[in-house]
Design a protein around this motif. Structure first.
Motif, PDB file in Angstrom:
ATOM      1  N   HIS A  60     -12.624 -30.994  12.650  1.00 25.44           N
ATOM      2  CA  HIS A  60     -13.835 -30.714  12.300  1.00 25.44           C
ATOM      3  C   HIS A  60     -13.854 -30.555  10.435  1.00 25.44           C
ATOM      4  CE1 HIS A  60     -17.536 -28.249  10.858  1.00 25.44           C
ATOM      5  NE2 HIS A  60     -17.956 -28.878  12.098  1.00 25.44           N
ATOM      6  N   GLU A  61     -12.730 -29.918  10.225  1.00 23.28           N
ATOM      7  CA  GLU A  61     -12.281 -29.823   8.628  1.00 23.28           C
ATOM      8  C   GLU A  61     -12.339 -31.357   8.071  1.00 23.28           C
ATOM      9  OE1 GLU A  61      -9.750 -25.822   7.716  1.00 23.28           O
ATOM     10  OE2 GLU A  61      -8.897 -27.324   8.753  1.00 23.28           O
ATOM     11  N   VAL A  62     -11.566 -32.095   8.796  1.00 24.61           N
ATOM     12  CA  VAL A  62     -11.218 -33.628   8.148  1.00 24.61           C
ATOM     13  C   VAL A  62     -12.597 -34.102   8.285  1.00 24.61           C
ATOM     14  CG1 VAL A  62     -10.426 -35.651   8.833  1.00 24.61           C
ATOM     15  CG2 VAL A  62      -8.792 -33.800   9.032  1.00 24.61           C
ATOM     16  N   MET A  63     -13.466 -34.119   9.206  1.00 23.80           N
ATOM     17  CA  MET A  63     -14.801 -34.763   9.385  1.00 23.80           C
ATOM     18  C   MET A  63     -15.488 -34.385   8.159  1.00 23.80           C
ATOM     19  SD  MET A  63     -17.611 -34.314  12.491  1.00 23.80           S
ATOM     20  CE  MET A  63     -18.074 -32.811  11.614  1.00 23.80           C
ATOM     21  N   LYS A  84      -1.037 -39.940   7.019  1.00 25.23           N
ATOM     22  CA  LYS A  84      -1.086 -40.175   8.450  1.00 25.23           C
ATOM     23  C   LYS A  84      -1.607 -39.340   9.336  1.00 25.23           C
ATOM     24  CE  LYS A  84       0.403 -42.633  12.120  1.00 25.23           C
ATOM     25  NZ  LYS A  84      -0.366 -44.039  12.055  1.00 25.23           N
ATOM     26  N   THR A  85      -1.400 -37.892   9.370  1.00 28.03           N
ATOM     27  CA  THR A  85      -2.107 -36.950  10.004  1.00 28.03           C
ATOM     28  C   THR A  85      -3.668 -37.047   9.729  1.00 28.03           C
ATOM     29  OG1 THR A  85      -0.222 -35.661  10.041  1.00 28.03           O
ATOM     30  CG2 THR A  85      -2.606 -34.477  10.646  1.00 28.03           C
ATOM     31  N   VAL A  86      -4.000 -37.150   8.543  1.00 31.63           N
ATOM     32  CA  VAL A  86      -5.525 -37.311   8.287  1.00 31.63           C
ATOM     33  C   VAL A  86      -6.061 -38.708   8.964  1.00 31.63           C
ATOM     34  CG1 VAL A  86      -7.137 -37.854   6.450  1.00 31.63           C
ATOM     35  CG2 VAL A  86      -5.388 -36.390   6.099  1.00 31.63           C
ATOM     36  N   GLU A  87      -5.331 -39.542   9.302  1.00 31.74           N
ATOM     37  CA  GLU A  87      -5.732 -40.901   9.700  1.00 31.74           C
ATOM     38  C   GLU A  87      -5.946 -40.597  11.308  1.00 31.74           C
ATOM     39  OE1 GLU A  87      -2.842 -43.658   8.634  1.00 31.74           O
ATOM     40  OE2 GLU A  87      -3.737 -43.943   6.699  1.00 31.74           O
ATOM     41  N   VAL A  88      -4.945 -39.741  11.839  1.00 27.43           N
ATOM     42  CA  VAL A  88      -4.990 -39.696  13.215  1.00 27.43           C
ATOM     43  C   VAL A  88      -6.396 -38.849  13.481  1.00 27.43           C
ATOM     44  CG1 VAL A  88      -3.838 -38.406  15.248  1.00 27.43           C
ATOM     45  CG2 VAL A  88      -2.704 -39.649  13.557  1.00 27.43           C
ATOM     46  N   HIS A  89      -6.512 -37.771  12.744  1.00 31.47           N
ATOM     47  CA  HIS A  89      -7.650 -36.834  13.121  1.00 31.47           C
ATOM     48  C   HIS A  89      -8.973 -37.386  12.738  1.00 31.47           C
ATOM     49  CE1 HIS A  89      -5.453 -33.170  13.682  1.00 31.47           C
ATOM     50  NE2 HIS A  89      -4.995 -32.998  12.413  1.00 31.47           N
ATOM     51  N   ARG A  90      -9.005 -38.365  11.850  1.00 24.87           N
ATOM     52  CA  ARG A  90     -10.321 -39.291  11.534  1.00 24.87           C
ATOM     53  C   ARG A  90     -10.605 -40.236  12.621  1.00 24.87           C
ATOM     54  NH1 ARG A  90     -12.055 -41.584   5.723  1.00 24.87           N
ATOM     55  NH2 ARG A  90     -13.830 -42.742   6.384  1.00 24.87           N
ATOM     56  N   ALA A  91      -9.563 -40.759  13.146  1.00 23.33           N
ATOM     57  CA  ALA A  91      -9.760 -41.623  14.270  1.00 23.33           C
ATOM     58  C   ALA A  91     -10.242 -41.027  15.620  1.00 23.33           C
ATOM     59  CB  ALA A  91      -8.482 -42.294  14.754  1.00 23.33           C
ATOM     60  N   LEU A 110     -13.986 -39.957  14.982  1.00 19.21           N
ATOM     61  CA  LEU A 110     -14.780 -41.016  15.239  1.00 19.21           C
ATOM     62  C   LEU A 110     -14.813 -41.390  16.875  1.00 19.21           C
ATOM     63  CD1 LEU A 110     -13.913 -43.432  12.336  1.00 19.21           C
ATOM     64  CD2 LEU A 110     -15.822 -41.872  12.678  1.00 19.21           C
ATOM     65  N   ASP A 111     -13.676 -41.173  17.698  1.00 17.86           N
ATOM     66  CA  ASP A 111     -13.544 -41.477  18.916  1.00 17.86           C
ATOM     67  C   ASP A 111     -14.440 -40.712  19.783  1.00 17.86           C
ATOM     68  OD1 ASP A 111     -12.475 -43.005  21.300  1.00 17.86           O
ATOM     69  OD2 ASP A 111     -11.546 -41.115  21.624  1.00 17.86           O
ATOM     70  N   LYS A 112     -14.171 -39.192  19.453  1.00 18.47           N
ATOM     71  CA  LYS A 112     -14.960 -38.267  20.083  1.00 18.47           C
ATOM     72  C   LYS A 112     -16.443 -38.272  20.018  1.00 18.47           C
ATOM     73  CE  LYS A 112     -10.971 -34.780  20.389  1.00 18.47           C
ATOM     74  NZ  LYS A 112     -10.859 -33.250  20.290  1.00 18.47           N
ATOM     75  N   MET A 113     -16.863 -38.521  18.772  1.00 21.95           N
ATOM     76  CA  MET A 113     -18.373 -38.851  18.285  1.00 21.95           C
ATOM     77  C   MET A 113     -18.886 -39.593  18.969  1.00 21.95           C
ATOM     78  SD  MET A 113     -18.866 -35.652  17.250  1.00 21.95           S
ATOM     79  CE  MET A 113     -20.752 -36.042  16.925  1.00 21.95           C
ATOM     80  N   GLY A 114     -18.063 -41.064  19.540  1.00 24.92           N
ATOM     81  CA  GLY A 114     -18.689 -42.045  19.981  1.00 24.92           C
ATOM     82  C   GLY A 114     -19.249 -43.118  18.968  1.00 24.92           C
ATOM     83  N   VAL A 115     -18.541 -43.165  17.821  1.00 25.80           N
ATOM     84  CA  VAL A 115     -19.013 -43.993  16.848  1.00 25.80           C
ATOM     85  C   VAL A 115     -17.810 -44.777  16.180  1.00 25.80           C
ATOM     86  CG1 VAL A 115     -20.899 -42.644  16.095  1.00 25.80           C
ATOM     87  CG2 VAL A 115     -18.603 -42.093  14.707  1.00 25.80           C
ATOM     88  N   LYS A 116     -18.040 -45.620  15.413  1.00 25.91           N
ATOM     89  CA  LYS A 116     -17.016 -46.637  14.901  1.00 25.91           C
ATOM     90  C   LYS A 116     -16.781 -46.439  13.486  1.00 25.91           C
ATOM     91  CE  LYS A 116     -17.670 -50.231  18.552  1.00 25.91           C
ATOM     92  NZ  LYS A 116     -18.125 -51.544  18.721  1.00 25.91           N
ATOM     93  N   SER A 117     -17.511 -45.663  12.759  1.00 27.92           N
ATOM     94  CA  SER A 117     -17.511 -45.548  11.204  1.00 27.92           C
ATOM     95  C   SER A 117     -18.002 -44.299  10.770  1.00 27.92           C
ATOM     96  CB  SER A 117     -17.986 -46.728  10.459  1.00 27.92           C
ATOM     97  OG  SER A 117     -19.507 -46.743  10.675  1.00 27.92           O
ATOM     98  N   ALA A 118     -17.576 -43.653   9.467  1.00 27.82           N
ATOM     99  CA  ALA A 118     -18.082 -42.858   8.896  1.00 27.82           C
ATOM    100  C   ALA A 118     -19.573 -42.704   8.742  1.00 27.82           C
ATOM    101  CB  ALA A 118     -17.405 -42.408   7.472  1.00 27.82           C
ATOM    102  N   VAL A 119     -20.055 -44.079   8.426  1.00 24.58           N
ATOM    103  CA  VAL A 119     -21.594 -44.101   7.952  1.00 24.58           C
ATOM    104  C   VAL A 119     -22.234 -43.915   9.337  1.00 24.58           C
ATOM    105  CG1 VAL A 119     -23.288 -45.879   7.422  1.00 24.58           C
ATOM    106  CG2 VAL A 119     -20.917 -45.857   6.249  1.00 24.58           C
TER     107      VAL A 119
END
Length: 205
Positions: free
Chosen positions: A152-155, A176-183, A186-195
């Motif tokens: 949630h913090e990363v989001m 690398k940890t940020v990238e993992v959390h970010r991915a 997006l996966d949990k929220m069912g979307v492909k991008s931040a936009v």
């Protein structure tokens, strides 16, 4: 106490006047709509699932719980179908207040039959879109609740436009940890991008 009504009834009528219930049930039956009548607010609240109806017709003034309090109670419980109030002339200020609570409209007694039927048919159509929005909003909230505190913090930070390096520095974690959390977000929220995620939260968050 409610009548059994039709299993396909999409309209609930709450009015303590038996003559009104009978007249409206006949009116809507003549226009091809089944109505399930209830003689009190409590009777509707005791129904297996009031939200199963696509439109509510509520008498504003009834013994015990009136229509306004009933609407507020239903809203606190979850999805509330589009609602129409029937009111006497002296109740108009209350009916206007009901509109502010989210009611679609109100009609003064005695009302025009055609006007009531048209209004209810509008509500039946409105219910389709409102129900879909409500269900999608619930799904988004459920997905948000499944994020870990760190995700949630990363989001929040990447939705704020911060780059991975900036997020890593602010949270004192590796890129690398940020990238993992970010991915994972997006996966949990069912979307492909931040936009896409930002648009989803703006619409349903």
């Amino acid at each position: 106490m409610s009548s059994t009504g039709s299993s396909e009834s999409r309209i609930a009528l709450v009015d303590d006047d038996a003559a009104v219930r009978d007249a409206l049930r006949w009116l809507f039956a003549s226009r091809g709509h089944a109505v399930t009548p209830f003689d009190s607010a409590q009777a509707l609240l005791s129904d297996r699932d009031p939200s199963r109806f696509a439109c509510l017709i509520l008498d504003l003034r009834m013994p015990g719980m009136g229509g306004m309090a009933l609407l507020q109670t239903l809203q606190a419980q979850g999805y509330t179908p589009p609602t129409v109030f029937l009111t006497g002339h002296g109740d108009v200020p209350q009916a206007v207040a009901a509109l502010k609570l989210g009611a679609v409209d109100f009609l003064e007694k005695p009302f025009d039959d055609n006007a009531l039927v048209s209004l209810v048919e509008h509500c039946l159509q409105l219910d389709v879109a409102q129900r879909a929005t409500y269900q999608q909003r619930g799904l988004v909230r459920q997905r948000l609740s499944e994020l870990t505190p760190r995700e949630h913090e990363v989001m929040v930070l990447f939705l704020d436009g911060k780059l991975n390096k900036q997020i890593a520095d602010e949270l004192a974690i590796s890129m690398k940890t940020v990238e993992v959390h970010r991915a994972r977000v997006l996966d949990k929220m069912g979307v492909k991008s931040a936009v896409e995620l930002a648009n989803l939260l703006k619409t349903y968050g």
